[in-house]
Design a protein around this motif. Structure first.
Motif, short mmCIF file in Angstrom:
data_model
loop_
_atom_site.label_atom_id
_atom_site.label_comp_id
_atom_site.label_asym_id
_atom_site.label_seq_id
_atom_site.Cartn_x
_atom_site.Cartn_y
_atom_site.Cartn_z
N ALA A 9 48.57 -6.41 61.21
CA ALA A 9 50.03 -6.26 61.19
C ALA A 9 50.73 -7.54 61.63
O ALA A 9 51.72 -7.95 61.02
CB ALA A 9 50.46 -5.08 62.06
N LYS A 10 50.22 -8.18 62.67
CA LYS A 10 50.85 -9.41 63.16
C LYS A 10 50.78 -10.53 62.13
O LYS A 10 51.67 -11.38 62.08
CB LYS A 10 50.21 -9.85 64.48
CG LYS A 10 50.63 -8.99 65.65
CD LYS A 10 50.00 -9.44 66.94
CE LYS A 10 50.46 -8.55 68.08
NZ LYS A 10 49.91 -8.97 69.38
N LYS A 53 48.62 1.03 52.04
CA LYS A 53 47.40 1.66 51.54
C LYS A 53 46.19 0.76 51.81
O LYS A 53 45.13 1.25 52.22
CB LYS A 53 47.52 1.92 50.03
CG LYS A 53 46.34 2.65 49.46
CD LYS A 53 46.52 2.95 47.99
CE LYS A 53 45.29 3.66 47.44
NZ LYS A 53 45.36 3.90 46.02
N ALA A 54 46.34 -0.54 51.61
CA ALA A 54 45.25 -1.48 51.88
C ALA A 54 44.90 -1.49 53.37
O ALA A 54 43.72 -1.51 53.73
CB ALA A 54 45.62 -2.87 51.41
N LEU A 55 45.91 -1.46 54.23
CA LEU A 55 45.69 -1.42 55.67
C LEU A 55 44.91 -0.16 56.04
O LEU A 55 43.93 -0.21 56.79
CB LEU A 55 47.03 -1.45 56.41
CG LEU A 55 47.00 -1.24 57.92
CD1 LEU A 55 46.30 -2.41 58.60
CD2 LEU A 55 48.40 -1.09 58.47
N ARG A 56 45.31 0.98 55.49
CA ARG A 56 44.60 2.23 55.77
C ARG A 56 43.17 2.20 55.25
O ARG A 56 42.26 2.76 55.87
CB ARG A 56 45.38 3.40 55.17
CG ARG A 56 46.68 3.67 55.88
CD ARG A 56 47.42 4.85 55.29
NE ARG A 56 48.64 5.09 56.05
CZ ARG A 56 49.87 5.03 55.55
NH1 ARG A 56 50.06 4.76 54.27
NH2 ARG A 56 50.91 5.27 56.31
N THR A 57 42.96 1.57 54.11
CA THR A 57 41.61 1.47 53.55
C THR A 57 40.70 0.65 54.44
O THR A 57 39.56 1.04 54.72
CB THR A 57 41.67 0.86 52.14
OG1 THR A 57 42.50 1.68 51.31
CG2 THR A 57 40.29 0.75 51.53
N VAL A 58 41.18 -0.49 54.91
CA VAL A 58 40.37 -1.36 55.77
C VAL A 58 40.05 -0.66 57.09
O VAL A 58 38.90 -0.66 57.54
CB VAL A 58 41.11 -2.71 56.03
CG1 VAL A 58 40.43 -3.50 57.12
CG2 VAL A 58 41.19 -3.51 54.76
N VAL A 59 41.05 -0.05 57.69
CA VAL A 59 40.84 0.65 58.96
C VAL A 59 39.92 1.85 58.76
O VAL A 59 39.05 2.13 59.58
CB VAL A 59 42.19 1.07 59.58
CG1 VAL A 59 41.99 1.95 60.80
CG2 VAL A 59 42.99 -0.17 59.96
N GLY A 60 40.09 2.55 57.66
CA GLY A 60 39.22 3.68 57.35
C GLY A 60 37.77 3.26 57.19
O GLY A 60 36.85 3.95 57.65
N ALA A 61 37.54 2.13 56.53
CA ALA A 61 36.18 1.62 56.35
C ALA A 61 35.56 1.25 57.70
O ALA A 61 34.38 1.53 57.94
CB ALA A 61 36.19 0.42 55.42
#
Length: 76
Positions: A9-10, A53-61
């Motif tokens: 995010a930063k 969506k990309a942020l959620r995908t990376v964190v989910g992985a």
């Protein structure tokens, strides 16, 4: 996980000092609430929600690797 969300995010926003990530336990998953400056909200969400969506995908992985369930919410 919290640190991963903060770093990503930063890197996206103009005001990194206003990035806040709050962690709370949900019923079946850990919920992370990401808040940014109002003028940076569009940068975190992206066109049609693509960056969110990309942020959620990376964190989910990363969560799967640690055998956790994680939800990322973007709040104002």
């Amino acid at each position: 996980m919290k640190e991963l969300i903060e770093v990503i995010a930063k890197a996206l926003v103009d005001h990194p000092e206003q990035v806040r990530v709050r962690e709370r336990a949900g019923d079946q998953a850990i919920v992370f609430e990401l808040s940014v400056a109002p003028e940076d909200m569009g940068k975190v969400i992206g066109k049609q929600g693509r960056i969110a969506k990309a942020l959620r995908t990376v964190v989910g992985a990363a969560a799967v690797k640690e055998k956790q369930r994680v939800v990322v919410e973007i709040v104002s």
